[in-house]
Design an enzyme around this catalytic site. Structure first.
Site, PDB file in Angstrom:
ATOM      1  N   SER A  64      -4.255   4.392  -6.143  1.00  0.00           N
ATOM      2  CA  SER A  64      -3.257   3.673  -6.932  1.00  0.00           C
ATOM      3  C   SER A  64      -2.826   2.436  -6.152  1.00  0.00           C
ATOM      4  O   SER A  64      -3.004   2.352  -4.937  1.00  0.00           O
ATOM      5  CB  SER A  64      -2.051   4.564  -7.243  1.00  0.00           C
ATOM      6  N   PHE A  68       9.004  -6.377   7.779  1.00  0.00           N
ATOM      7  CA  PHE A  68       9.086  -5.269   6.827  1.00  0.00           C
ATOM      8  C   PHE A  68       9.452  -3.968   7.538  1.00  0.00           C
ATOM      9  O   PHE A  68      10.279  -3.191   7.060  1.00  0.00           O
ATOM     10  CB  PHE A  68       7.743  -5.082   6.113  1.00  0.00           C
ATOM     11  N   HIS A 111      -2.291   5.240  -1.796  1.00  0.00           N
ATOM     12  CA  HIS A 111      -1.469   4.342  -2.605  1.00  0.00           C
ATOM     13  C   HIS A 111      -1.309   3.052  -1.820  1.00  0.00           C
ATOM     14  O   HIS A 111      -0.678   3.028  -0.760  1.00  0.00           O
ATOM     15  CB  HIS A 111      -0.104   4.985  -2.876  1.00  0.00           C
TER      16      HIS A 111
END
Length: 283
Positions: A7, A208, A258
């Protein structure tokens, strides 16, 4: 053994140029990787609600399986109910249910304070209409009072009716293995899918990671620092690190991957190609 489920995640762009970039990334990833679904993020306190819905609608009308993020912090039940009804009317069948973060300067946490309450509310409102994913933190949530408290909170989310968990990105596969083992001791049997963040810029990754509490192992940080402004060496080293991470995760039995694409196709495709995932996704 079931096929590996891939995904990808996008964020809603703010400009026409960003929209074009997202569409190009989406087109290339759909062609080459054929993701099982595409998730779309949702800003703090629902700050990107309209833009998120616009991206979800565009992807859905293109015939793609979409999993919009939905956060509860700062929202009322009525607001969440309205969003659920919009997605049901559109034909969306997946959601990523999150607690979320309050926007800067906002103090009211809303009527639902935890993701477990949001999952419970979604199930009460819509039954089994939605496949629901929740977040997992192999290195533990930075705001959790303790590692054990975070594991217990995760188990509550899963018991509330989640079908799957998507992890925060990490670069230590042992953290994932330990988290899955500890979750299993708490009765969690649903898939826990590792989130994969490609490394393309040390400065961006450090920013991040500092913001979300994800650890950059010291040896990776030091190696990237040593490359300085040599962006090509950083990208090559980052690709090697993430490919090896994914290989180890698959050896550990991860049910899928993912990818946090940052609305770029090439970094994710480079990893997928090195893993042999762009043609046949089975193992």
């Amino acid at each position: 053994m079931p096929p590996l489920e891939i995904s990808v995640e996008f964020f809603p762009p703010q400009t026409p140029e960003g929209e074009a970039k997202l569409e190009e990334a989406r087109r290339r990833l759909t062609q080459r990787l054929r993701p099982a679904y595409h998730s779309v993020t949702y800003g703090a306190g629902g700050s990107t609600r309209e833009r998120t819905f616009a991206v979800v609608e565009r992807l859905h009308r293109a015939g793609l399986d979409v999993a919009p993020h939905l956060s509860c912090i700062g929202a009322t039940r009525a607001q969440i109910r309205e969003i659920l009804q919009q997605y049901q009317a559109l034909g969306v069948r997946r959601l990523v249910a999150l607690r979320g973060d309050l926007p800067s300067g906002v103090r009211d946490p809303g009527e639902l304070r935890y993701a477990s309450e949001l999952v419970d509310f979604i199930r009460a409102e819509t039954g089994d209409h939605f496949w629901i994913a929740v977040a997992a933190y192999p290195e533990y949530h930075p705001q959790a009072p303790s590692a054990l408290a975070d594991l217990d909170a995760f188990a509550r989310k899963m018991r509330a009716g989640a079908d799957c968990a998507l992890t925060q990105y990490f670069y230590n596969p042992d953290a994932y293995a330990h988290f899955v083992e500890e979750a299993g001791k708490r009765g969690v049997t649903a898939p826990i899918v590792p989130g994969i963040m490609p490394i393309t810029s040390f400065a961006r990754l450090a920013r991040f990671s500092d913001a979300c509490g994800a650890e950059i192992p010291r040896w990776i940080r030091k190696k990237m620092e040593a490359y300085g402004d040599d962006a090509e060496s950083v990208r090559a080293f980052g690709l090697e690190v993430v490919v090896r991470l994914c290989e180890r995760l698959l050896q550990l039995g991860a049910p899928g991957l993912h990818f946090y694409t940052m609305n770029q196709a090439e970094p994710t495709l480079a990893i997928a190609e090195a893993l042999g995932l762009t043609a046949h996704r089975s193992r």
